[in-house]
Design a protein around this motif. Structure first.
Motif, short mmCIF file in Angstrom:
data_model
loop_
_atom_site.label_atom_id
_atom_site.label_comp_id
_atom_site.label_asym_id
_atom_site.label_seq_id
_atom_site.Cartn_x
_atom_site.Cartn_y
_atom_site.Cartn_z
N UNK A 162 0.88 -1.17 0.00
CA UNK A 162 0.00 0.00 0.00
C UNK A 162 0.91 1.22 0.00
N UNK A 163 0.77 2.02 -1.07
CA UNK A 163 1.59 3.22 -1.24
C UNK A 163 0.78 4.41 -0.76
N UNK A 164 1.37 5.21 0.15
CA UNK A 164 0.63 6.33 0.74
C UNK A 164 1.39 7.64 0.52
N UNK A 165 0.64 8.74 0.58
CA UNK A 165 1.27 10.06 0.51
C UNK A 165 0.45 11.04 1.34
N UNK A 166 1.09 12.12 1.80
CA UNK A 166 0.36 13.21 2.46
C UNK A 166 1.18 14.49 2.30
N UNK A 167 0.48 15.62 2.36
CA UNK A 167 1.15 16.91 2.20
C UNK A 167 0.17 17.92 1.66
N UNK A 168 0.68 19.02 1.07
CA UNK A 168 -0.20 20.10 0.59
C UNK A 168 -1.25 19.62 -0.40
N UNK A 169 -0.97 18.56 -1.14
CA UNK A 169 -1.93 18.07 -2.15
C UNK A 169 -2.83 16.96 -1.62
N UNK A 170 -2.82 16.75 -0.31
CA UNK A 170 -3.78 15.84 0.30
C UNK A 170 -3.23 14.45 0.57
N UNK A 171 -4.03 13.71 1.37
CA UNK A 171 -3.67 12.34 1.74
C UNK A 171 -4.30 11.37 0.73
N UNK A 172 -3.53 10.41 0.29
CA UNK A 172 -4.05 9.44 -0.69
C UNK A 172 -3.21 8.17 -0.62
N UNK A 173 -3.77 7.11 -1.20
CA UNK A 173 -3.03 5.85 -1.23
C UNK A 173 -3.62 4.88 -2.22
N UNK A 174 -2.82 3.92 -2.65
CA UNK A 174 -3.27 2.90 -3.61
C UNK A 174 -2.46 1.63 -3.40
N UNK A 175 -3.01 0.51 -3.86
CA UNK A 175 -2.33 -0.77 -3.81
C UNK A 175 -1.42 -0.91 -5.02
N UNK A 176 -0.22 -1.46 -4.82
CA UNK A 176 0.69 -1.65 -5.95
C UNK A 176 1.52 -2.92 -5.79
N UNK A 177 1.61 -3.67 -6.89
CA UNK A 177 2.57 -4.78 -6.95
C UNK A 177 3.77 -4.40 -7.82
N UNK A 178 3.62 -3.34 -8.61
CA UNK A 178 4.73 -2.91 -9.49
C UNK A 178 5.69 -2.05 -8.69
N UNK A 179 6.49 -2.70 -7.84
CA UNK A 179 7.44 -2.06 -6.93
C UNK A 179 8.73 -2.88 -7.00
N UNK A 180 9.87 -2.20 -7.08
CA UNK A 180 11.12 -2.93 -7.31
C UNK A 180 12.30 -2.14 -6.77
N UNK A 181 13.30 -2.83 -6.24
CA UNK A 181 14.54 -2.16 -5.80
C UNK A 181 15.36 -1.77 -7.02
N UNK A 182 15.88 -0.52 -7.01
CA UNK A 182 16.69 -0.03 -8.12
C UNK A 182 18.18 -0.08 -7.77
N UNK A 183 18.57 0.51 -6.63
CA UNK A 183 19.96 0.55 -6.20
C UNK A 183 20.00 0.76 -4.69
N UNK A 184 21.11 0.34 -4.05
CA UNK A 184 21.25 0.61 -2.61
C UNK A 184 22.13 1.84 -2.37
N UNK A 185 22.55 2.53 -3.46
CA UNK A 185 23.42 3.70 -3.29
C UNK A 185 23.09 4.76 -4.33
#
Ligand code: NAI
Ligand code: FMN
Length: 175
Positions: free
Chosen positions: A34-57
């Motif tokens: 579950x991807x979430x966000x909050x700030x001046x543009x409001x609180x929102x969230x959605x489910x995602x499976x398209x998530x992947x590690x890119x780099x550790x540095x």
């Protein structure tokens, strides 16, 4: 290749129909987030499976977000997000954040805190990554969000949740 042939090639229907692609992708097991966000543009969230590690540095993950999702303006406008990887007993949250439910109802179903960016961090997740969005690129229907991790938490003892063959499956933590 002649210009006429090139024209023909670019006007052709894609070699792989969308449904075939989706059917094949349904055979790739993936963690549910579950991807979430909050700030001046409001609180929102959605489910995602398209998530992947890119780099550790620097520590960076990518998240693919459909530009037509209701969370899209808030995520882009706030410039932050938290990737909350769900535990096996949090399947109900995947369904709520998977679309159509009002945001207040999605967030009302769980307990949250905030760390560095202000994006909601889910209690009892397998892992949470509090991120600022460092780069965005667009491919087809989706924006690819590159997310630099500013804070994280993970648990070694919580069972995970994967999505495979269009169904949820629990994955045991080996202790
Ligand atoms: N539906 C989509 O827009 C896309 C789906 N896929 C992949 O194809 C597989 C099969 O997908 P479906 O047959 O649609 O149903 P599904 O039953 O696997 O997915 C459940 C719901 O989530 C949506 N969804 C899943 N992955 C998505 C993504 N990356 N972007 C936007 N929405 C997504 C689906 O459209 C559907 O509404 C998915 O598990 C995923 O790996 C990949 C890219 C886009
Ligand atoms: C298991 C599952 C995986 C999903 N993965 C993604 C994804 O990786 N990227 C995406 O943009 N949408 C994904 N979705 C769809 C979004 O969660 C959904 O479109 C989003 O909540 C928008 O719905 P709304 O516009 O009604 O808010 C997924 C949905 C489910 C149920």
């Amino acid at each position: 290749m002649q210009l006429a042939e090139l024209d023909l090639a670019t006007n052709m229907t894609p070699p792989v129909p969308k449904q075939d692609y989706r059917d094949a992708m349904a055979r790739l097991a993936a963690a549910v987030n579950v991807i979430t966000t909050d700030g001046p543009c409001g609180r929102a969230g959605f489910t995602a499976t398209a998530v992947c590690s890119v780099t550790d540095d620097p520590p960076t993950l990518l998240v693919c977000l459909n530009r037509s999702a209701s969370a899209h303006p808030a995520v882009i406008g706030n410039g932050n997000l938290c990737i909350n990887t769900l535990a096996s007993d949090q399947q109900v949250l995947s369904n709520l954040f998977g679309g159509k439910t009002p945001m207040v109802e999605r967030f009302g179903a769980a307990s949250w805190s905030t760390w560095v960016t202000g994006a909601p961090v889910l209690d009892d997740a397998v892992a949470s990554f509090d991120c600022r969005i460092s780069q965005i690129s667009s491919v087809g229907t989706h924006d690819i969000l590159y997310c630099e991790v500013l804070a994280l938490r993970h648990s070694a003892s919580v069972d995970g949740l994967v999505y495979f063959d269009r169904h949820y499956h629990g994955v045991s933590a080996v202790l």
